[in-house]
Design a protein around this motif. Structure first.
Motif, short mmCIF file in Angstrom:
data_model
loop_
_atom_site.label_atom_id
_atom_site.label_comp_id
_atom_site.label_asym_id
_atom_site.label_seq_id
_atom_site.Cartn_x
_atom_site.Cartn_y
_atom_site.Cartn_z
N ALA A 1 53.78 42.15 105.48
CA ALA A 1 53.01 41.37 106.45
C ALA A 1 53.59 39.96 106.61
O ALA A 1 53.62 39.41 107.71
CB ALA A 1 51.54 41.29 106.02
N ALA A 2 54.08 39.40 105.50
CA ALA A 2 54.63 38.05 105.56
C ALA A 2 55.87 37.98 106.44
O ALA A 2 56.19 36.93 107.00
CB ALA A 2 54.95 37.56 104.15
N PRO B 1 51.31 36.93 101.01
CA PRO B 1 51.15 38.02 100.05
C PRO B 1 50.38 37.57 98.82
O PRO B 1 50.48 36.42 98.39
CB PRO B 1 52.59 38.38 99.66
CG PRO B 1 53.48 37.69 100.63
CD PRO B 1 52.72 36.53 101.18
N ILE B 2 49.61 38.49 98.26
CA ILE B 2 48.89 38.25 97.02
C ILE B 2 49.53 39.14 95.96
O ILE B 2 49.35 40.36 95.99
CB ILE B 2 47.40 38.59 97.17
CG1 ILE B 2 46.79 37.77 98.32
CG2 ILE B 2 46.65 38.33 95.86
CD1 ILE B 2 45.44 38.28 98.79
N PRO B 3 50.32 38.57 95.05
CA PRO B 3 50.98 39.40 94.04
C PRO B 3 49.96 40.19 93.23
O PRO B 3 48.88 39.69 92.93
CB PRO B 3 51.71 38.38 93.16
CG PRO B 3 51.87 37.17 94.02
CD PRO B 3 50.66 37.13 94.91
N ASP B 4 50.31 41.43 92.92
CA ASP B 4 49.49 42.21 92.00
C ASP B 4 50.31 42.42 90.72
O ASP B 4 51.44 41.91 90.61
CB ASP B 4 49.05 43.54 92.63
CG ASP B 4 50.21 44.32 93.24
OD1 ASP B 4 51.38 44.06 92.86
OD2 ASP B 4 49.96 45.18 94.10
N PHE C 1 57.58 38.39 92.76
CA PHE C 1 57.16 37.09 93.31
C PHE C 1 57.45 35.95 92.34
O PHE C 1 57.76 34.83 92.76
CB PHE C 1 55.68 37.15 93.71
CG PHE C 1 55.44 38.01 94.92
CD1 PHE C 1 55.77 37.54 96.19
CD2 PHE C 1 54.90 39.28 94.80
CE1 PHE C 1 55.56 38.33 97.32
CE2 PHE C 1 54.69 40.08 95.92
CZ PHE C 1 55.02 39.61 97.18
N SER D 1 53.82 43.85 91.31
CA SER D 1 54.80 43.07 92.07
C SER D 1 55.00 41.66 91.52
O SER D 1 55.86 40.92 92.03
CB SER D 1 54.38 43.00 93.54
OG SER D 1 53.13 42.34 93.67
N LEU E 1 47.04 42.49 102.01
CA LEU E 1 47.96 41.44 101.59
C LEU E 1 48.44 41.60 100.15
O LEU E 1 49.25 40.81 99.68
CB LEU E 1 47.29 40.07 101.77
CG LEU E 1 47.00 39.69 103.22
CD1 LEU E 1 46.28 38.35 103.30
CD2 LEU E 1 48.29 39.63 104.03
N GLY E 2 47.92 42.60 99.46
CA GLY E 2 48.28 42.75 98.05
C GLY E 2 49.69 43.28 97.86
O GLY E 2 50.12 44.22 98.54
N GLY E 3 50.42 42.67 96.95
CA GLY E 3 51.71 43.19 96.51
C GLY E 3 52.72 43.34 97.63
O GLY E 3 52.87 42.49 98.50
N MET E 4 53.42 44.48 97.60
CA MET E 4 54.51 44.71 98.56
C MET E 4 54.01 44.83 99.99
O MET E 4 54.72 44.50 100.93
CB MET E 4 55.27 45.98 98.17
CG MET E 4 56.15 45.83 96.95
SD MET E 4 57.61 44.79 97.25
CE MET E 4 57.25 43.40 96.21
N ALA E 5 52.77 45.32 100.17
CA ALA E 5 52.21 45.39 101.52
C ALA E 5 52.08 43.99 102.09
O ALA E 5 52.30 43.76 103.29
CB ALA E 5 50.86 46.10 101.49
N GLY E 6 51.74 43.06 101.23
CA GLY E 6 51.63 41.67 101.66
C GLY E 6 52.98 41.08 102.03
O GLY E 6 53.09 40.26 102.95
N LEU E 7 54.01 41.52 101.33
CA LEU E 7 55.36 41.04 101.65
C LEU E 7 55.75 41.49 103.05
O LEU E 7 56.27 40.72 103.86
CB LEU E 7 56.36 41.57 100.62
CG LEU E 7 57.80 41.08 100.78
CD1 LEU E 7 57.91 39.58 100.51
CD2 LEU E 7 58.74 41.85 99.86
#
Lengths: 391, 138
Positions: free
Chosen positions: A140-141, B10-13, B20, B16, A132-138
């Protein structure tokens, strides 16, 4: 015209495929390698090179050498360009042999993602697969999981540009099921009509269940050696006459269209030039078929028909049994078994040797093999022949 | 009654976070390279076109066209069990980059490749808002 073989395939091992539960990938690999050694008439101690195809489950790493019990190898590695890897493994094995780095190299793919406790469609899915971190999370969303959505979008783009129809995709699926019924190795043996195709549920529109490859537990091993050495072994050598990769990549710029213009074009041109033959010489194709669409677009990019005419090209059933261009004669990944690039490669060996039995293509002088990885990101081509050269 | 699974959030890092943060302010933020004057997506450390080490965040127009799409039926993640069939779309942004998103504000049956789209923002949690696209009116 001297197009000397780059190397030769001397052994092939294919394990039972499909819902065979409770075994590790590496155990399937061991079985496949044993079968390939027996096929070639070689001893385990004859093997001095091992190239392992990294699998999607992530459980085939270089330590497999120890589990498999190989000692004193002079060439070992794990390789991955996803589904395209079989072609690059073949290249590197042949080059290493020609360079004198090894004499007899095993190429192996093994995977065992299926378990009794979940559906095949979830084999490579599940929350653990989607960080779910960063762009991978996007990603998934948006609900954009796995390859299905991406290939569906590629197929949809092709339909929009060229008028390609579900019926044409279905023709590929139905034809390959017919081939599968003739192959002792295939998982899917029950007949499939066009009506069955249309009745199969949507996975990701426009792709239905029967547009999508299987998931398999099993392994394939191929033994590569020099063309000269292969002549002294048990099987008729299958010479490697040409090979090439093309990795189009995808920078997600709007002026490029990798969904409908694939690496098959450049990879094919290079491989055919190397082999010294043309498309007309090809008697049977073994094309990577993660989806029906992949077959169609690959045929176009190899030049069997013009860009956009793949649908019309396949519509008469020429890829199926009795057709003008027998393709994926073991049922492919759609109806045979899903071993990444080792599905087309393994069937190509059978066809080039003339050991296809009921499914043997009438013309097998030259066999075209494609492999494809990622979302049409990586492509490899191999041209095989029991003849000594293409000249 | 078992609790329904929720859609992934999503969990911003570090990398990114500007994307967000922008979305929370209802701005579509993309990276731009001043060395080669090009946009890029998805987010990364340096320019994929010229390897320049510094990328600048800029607000994109939020306008684009529908390049292609799928309607997903397979439930690949339990959070989407009640969402199927839903669309996943590739949107060609006017800036020249292609991004994946969802098209909202219209039925899946009304999706047409080439249709003009504009960005909208949807809350997926109390903290996270993500860009989606809707047909341009008219």
């Amino acid at each position: 015209m001297s197009n000397q073989p780059k190397g030769a395939i001397a052994g092939l091992g294919v394990t039972p495929m499909g819902k065979i539960y409770g075994r590790r990938s590496v155990d399937f690999a061991a079985e496949a390698i044993a079968l390939a050694l027996d096929d070639a008439g070689l001893q385990k101690s004859d093997i001095d090179g091992l190239l392992i195809n990294a699998n999607l489950s992530g459980d085939m790493d270089v330590r497999a050498q120890m589990t498999l019990g190989f000692e004193n190898l002079s060439l070992v590695n794990v390789m991955s360009a996803y589904g395209s890897t079989a072609g690059s493994m073949m290249q590197y094995a042949c080059m290493a042999i020609r360079e004198g780095l090894a004499k007899t190299v095993v190429l192996v793919y093994a995977d065992a993602p299926l378990s009794a406790s979940r559906g095949a469609g979830q084999s490579y899915a599940g929350p653990h697969r989607y960080p779910l971190g960063g762009m991978a999370g996007l990603r998934a969303a948006y609900g954009n999981f796995g390859a299905n959505a991406e290939y569906a979008m590629a197929a949809r783009r092709h339909m929009h540009l060229y008028g390609t129809t579900p019926e044409q995709f279905g023709t590929i699926a139905v034809g390959q099921r017919k081939w599968a019924q003739l192959s002792p190795w295939a998982q899917m043996k029950q007949p499939m009509t066009m009506e069955d195709y249309y009745n199969s549920r949507f996975i990701a529109e426009p792709l239905r269940l029967f547009d999508c490859c299987l998931v398999s537990n099993g392994a394939v091993a191929v033994i590569v050696t020099s063309s000269e050495r292969a002549r002294d072994l048990r099987q008729k050598p299958v010479n490697v006459l040409g090979y090439a990769q093309c990795a189009p990549g995808d920078n997600l710029r709007t002026d490029r269209h990798p969904a409908v213009e694939t690496g098959a074009k450049r990879s094919g041109e290079m491989a055919f030039r190397m082999a010294g033959i043309t498309l007309d010489d090809i008697g049977t194709c073994q094309l990577y078929d993660c989806y029906t669409y992949t077959v169609l677009v690959t045929l176009e990019d190899y030049g069997f028909c013009a860009k956009g005419e793949g649908g019309a090209f396949v519509a008469d059933g020429k890829l199926g049994p009795g057709g003008a261009l027998p393709t994926n004669t073991g049922g492919g990944q759609l109806s045979g078994y899903y071993m990444w690039g080792f599905t087309p490669l393994s069937e190509a060996v059978v066809q080039a040797r003339g050991q296809g039995g009921e499914r043997q293509a009438p013309r097998n002088d030259f066999v075209l093999v494609s492999a494809n990885g990622g979302i049409l990101n990586f492509h490899s081509t191999i041209i095989l022949s029991a003849q000594a050269s293409g000249g | 009654m078992p609790q329904a699974a929720t859609k992934p959030v999503p969990i911003p890092d570090d990398l990114s976070a500007p994307f967000f943060d922008g979305a929370r302010d209802r701005k579509l933020m993309l990276q731009h390279c001043s060395a080669c004057d090009s946009w890029s997506f998805p987010v990364r450390e340096r320019c994929p076109h010229c390897f320049a080490a510094k990328l600048t965040w800029r607000q994109a127009s939020g306008r684009g066209t529908l390049y292609t799409f799928t309607v997903m039926h397979q439930v690949m993640n339990p959070g989407f069990a009640s969402a199927v069939p839903y669309n996943v779309a590739q949107v060609d942004l006017d800036e020249g980059v292609r991004m994946v998103s969802n098209v909202v504000g219209t039925g899946n049956d009304a999706l047409r490749i080439g249709m003009k789209l504009e960005v909208v923002f949807e809350d997926v949690s109390d903290e996270i808002r993500i860009p989606k696209f809707r047909p341009v009116a008219g």
